[in-house]
Design a protein around this motif. Structure first.
Motif, PDB file in Angstrom:
ATOM      1  N   GLY A  65       2.163   3.819  -0.125  1.00  0.00           N
ATOM      2  CA  GLY A  65       1.699   2.527  -0.629  1.00  0.00           C
ATOM      3  C   GLY A  65       0.202   2.349  -0.464  1.00  0.00           C
ATOM      4  O   GLY A  65      -0.469   1.803  -1.351  1.00  0.00           O
ATOM      5  N   VAL A  66      -0.342   2.826   0.669  1.00  0.00           N
ATOM      6  CA  VAL A  66      -1.790   2.733   0.901  1.00  0.00           C
ATOM      7  C   VAL A  66      -2.525   3.658  -0.069  1.00  0.00           C
ATOM      8  O   VAL A  66      -3.547   3.282  -0.660  1.00  0.00           O
ATOM      9  N   ILE A  67      -2.013   4.888  -0.244  1.00  0.00           N
ATOM     10  CA  ILE A  67      -2.655   5.841  -1.153  1.00  0.00           C
ATOM     11  C   ILE A  67      -2.648   5.318  -2.583  1.00  0.00           C
ATOM     12  O   ILE A  67      -3.643   5.395  -3.311  1.00  0.00           O
ATOM     13  N   ALA A  68      -1.492   4.786  -3.016  1.00  0.00           N
ATOM     14  CA  ALA A  68      -1.349   4.308  -4.396  1.00  0.00           C
ATOM     15  C   ALA A  68      -1.906   2.912  -4.603  1.00  0.00           C
ATOM     16  O   ALA A  68      -1.931   2.415  -5.735  1.00  0.00           O
ATOM     17  N   ARG A  69      -2.315   2.240  -3.496  1.00  0.00           N
ATOM     18  CA  ARG A  69      -2.810   0.861  -3.556  1.00  0.00           C
ATOM     19  C   ARG A  69      -1.772  -0.065  -4.200  1.00  0.00           C
ATOM     20  O   ARG A  69      -2.099  -0.930  -5.019  1.00  0.00           O
ATOM     21  N   SER A  70      -0.499   0.144  -3.826  1.00  0.00           N
ATOM     22  CA  SER A  70       0.596  -0.641  -4.395  1.00  0.00           C
ATOM     23  C   SER A  70       1.101  -1.665  -3.387  1.00  0.00           C
ATOM     24  O   SER A  70       1.661  -1.296  -2.340  1.00  0.00           O
ATOM     25  N   LEU A  71       0.896  -2.937  -3.680  1.00  0.00           N
ATOM     26  CA  LEU A  71       1.419  -3.991  -2.814  1.00  0.00           C
ATOM     27  C   LEU A  71       2.944  -4.020  -2.868  1.00  0.00           C
ATOM     28  O   LEU A  71       3.605  -4.353  -1.885  1.00  0.00           O
ATOM     29  N   ALA A  72       3.516  -3.657  -4.028  1.00  0.00           N
ATOM     30  CA  ALA A  72       4.977  -3.658  -4.139  1.00  0.00           C
ATOM     31  C   ALA A  72       5.590  -2.675  -3.143  1.00  0.00           C
ATOM     32  O   ALA A  72       6.596  -2.988  -2.488  1.00  0.00           O
ATOM     33  N   LEU A  73       4.990  -1.481  -3.014  1.00  0.00           N
ATOM     34  CA  LEU A  73       5.518  -0.503  -2.057  1.00  0.00           C
ATOM     35  C   LEU A  73       5.336  -0.986  -0.624  1.00  0.00           C
ATOM     36  O   LEU A  73       6.233  -0.828   0.210  1.00  0.00           O
ATOM     37  N   ILE A  74       4.174  -1.562  -0.317  1.00  0.00           N
ATOM     38  CA  ILE A  74       3.937  -2.044   1.048  1.00  0.00           C
ATOM     39  C   ILE A  74       4.861  -3.211   1.379  1.00  0.00           C
ATOM     40  O   ILE A  74       5.381  -3.313   2.495  1.00  0.00           O
ATOM     41  N   SER A  75       5.116  -4.098   0.407  1.00  0.00           N
ATOM     42  CA  SER A  75       6.041  -5.209   0.651  1.00  0.00           C
ATOM     43  C   SER A  75       7.469  -4.691   0.830  1.00  0.00           C
ATOM     44  O   SER A  75       8.241  -5.227   1.633  1.00  0.00           O
ATOM     45  N   ASP A  76       7.832  -3.654   0.064  1.00  0.00           N
ATOM     46  CA  ASP A  76       9.135  -3.027   0.276  1.00  0.00           C
ATOM     47  C   ASP A  76       9.249  -2.475   1.687  1.00  0.00           C
ATOM     48  O   ASP A  76      10.288  -2.592   2.346  1.00  0.00           O
ATOM     49  N   ALA A  77       8.154  -1.844   2.159  1.00  0.00           N
ATOM     50  CA  ALA A  77       8.160  -1.308   3.524  1.00  0.00           C
ATOM     51  C   ALA A  77       8.309  -2.439   4.540  1.00  0.00           C
ATOM     52  O   ALA A  77       9.004  -2.306   5.550  1.00  0.00           O
ATOM     53  N   GLY A  78       7.664  -3.585   4.257  1.00  0.00           N
ATOM     54  CA  GLY A  78       7.814  -4.737   5.149  1.00  0.00           C
ATOM     55  C   GLY A  78       9.239  -5.248   5.171  1.00  0.00           C
ATOM     56  O   GLY A  78       9.767  -5.624   6.225  1.00  0.00           O
ATOM     57  N   HIS A  79       9.869  -5.267   3.983  1.00  0.00           N
ATOM     58  CA  HIS A  79      11.269  -5.665   3.910  1.00  0.00           C
ATOM     59  C   HIS A  79      12.136  -4.694   4.699  1.00  0.00           C
ATOM     60  O   HIS A  79      13.041  -5.100   5.434  1.00  0.00           O
TER      61      HIS A  79
END
Length: 346
Positions: A65-79
């Motif tokens: 998520g950090v590499i791709a700059r994707s908030l959707a992936l980081i929010s999924d990780a938070g979930h």
């Protein structure tokens, strides 16, 4: 105005040898909490298997998520972090709830799972609100998003969540903790589907705001799951009757049984998931078989409402004399502010 129920049965001559009964009776020794026969050890194995899958994937998802700059992936990780936390809380709570009652904890620590479920609900609400804010910011000023990374990671997440969901589906979902963890992972599965769609849209159309839209979907799912946990655990802490049970219906049914005159102070509450208790003050018609009536009422409660932990205090009607009971003063036997059921047929 409180509903009042009384029996329509006519009084019969007093019977001899009847005694005052105040019984605390878990009828037939029915177990609490494991509705379909899954053992606690098996539950722990299923939970640990799901936890291992989620933690391993979550770590990789944050990096991507950090590499791709994707908030959707980081929010999924938070979930997924909250999912993992809910499973850890469930494991700890199961261990605490299994401890025997001792000292001032006359019920043991059976409500530990409710505490952990409520904590998990609060965490979901907080994270959902944070991701809603971040998604709104990105809708206004969207950064560049690597759609290929987003799509690949989301598809992998779907596989991982399917495996974790299958594992938890085999555990005892009558537990609020287990069911909460199951629902979270199921919601996370839906979130990964939304993220995969967002990645595909970014790859094919270049519409980078799709990532923020997927984040909003994830956040809404988190808020929904968190509110559901807060609502259910709040009912238990406030000692409300389980939503599937209507105390007035139970009171009317008890008052209509042979030998029963009135039912006062009926209380139905849930100590923890699957552990429902009932207490009531039952006034009998003169000459009734107190022991037989008590057993019949307990059997009715267990058979029709699946409540096996009952406390029934039996007395004769106030102001009436019956051998074995004596005269009863309502002011000392019933809470004047409690439920009071009397049949209109009386």
């Amino acid at each position: 105005m409180a509903m009042v129920f009384t029996s329509s049965e006519e009084p019969r001559p007093p019977a001899h040898g009847e005694t005052h009964e105040h019984d605390h009776h878990p009828a037939h020794g029915a177990p609490h909490g494991h509705g379909h026969g899954v053992s606690a050890d098996a539950d722990r194995r299923y939970l640990i298997a799901a936890l291992a899958l989620l933690v391993a994937f979550m770590a990789g998802e944050v990096v991507v998520g950090v590499i791709a700059r994707s908030l959707a992936l980081i929010s999924d990780a938070g979930h997924m972090l909250t999912d993992s936390a809910s499973i850890m809380f469930a494991l700890v709570a199961m261990r605490l709830a299994a401890r025997p009652a001792r000292g001032g904890f006359t019920y043991g620590l059976k409500r530990a799972e409710i505490l952990s479920a409520q904590l998990n609900g609060v965490t979901l609400l907080v994270l959902g609100a944070v991701f809603c804010y971040e998604a709104a910011v990105r809708l206004v000023d969207p950064p560049e998003v690597e759609g290929r990374w987003v799509l690949t990671t989301a598809l992998t997440g779907i596989v991982i969540n399917l495996a974790a969901t299958w594992s938890l589906s085999r555990a005892d979902r009558s537990s609020l903790n287990v069911e909460g963890a199951f629902q979270h992972i199921l919601n996370d599965l839906f979130a990964f589907v939304a993220t995969a769609v967002a990645g595909l849209v970014v790859m094919t159309t270049g519409f980078v705001r799709a990532d923020a839209v997927a984040t909003l979907v994830v956040a809404v799912l988190m808020l929904k799951a968190g509110w559901g946990l807060i609502r259910e655990t709040g009912r238990i802490f406030l000692q409300a009757a389980p939503s599937a049970l209507v105390p007035g219906e139970i009171g009317a049914r008890l008052a209509g049984q042979p030998g029963v005159a009135e039912v006062h102070d009926l209380h139905v509450w849930e100590l923890t998931s699957g552990f429902i208790s009932l207490s009531a003050h039952v006034f009998l018609l003169p000459g009734g078989d107190a022991l037989g009536i008590r057993r019949r009422l307990q059997d009715l409660i267990e058979r029709n409402y699946q409540i096996t932990h009952t406390t029934l205090q039996l007395d004769c009607m106030p102001g009436e004399q019956d051998e074995g009971f004596g005269c009863v003063d309502m002011r000392h036997c019933a809470d004047p502010h409690g439920p009071h059921y009397r049949s209109p047929r009386r």
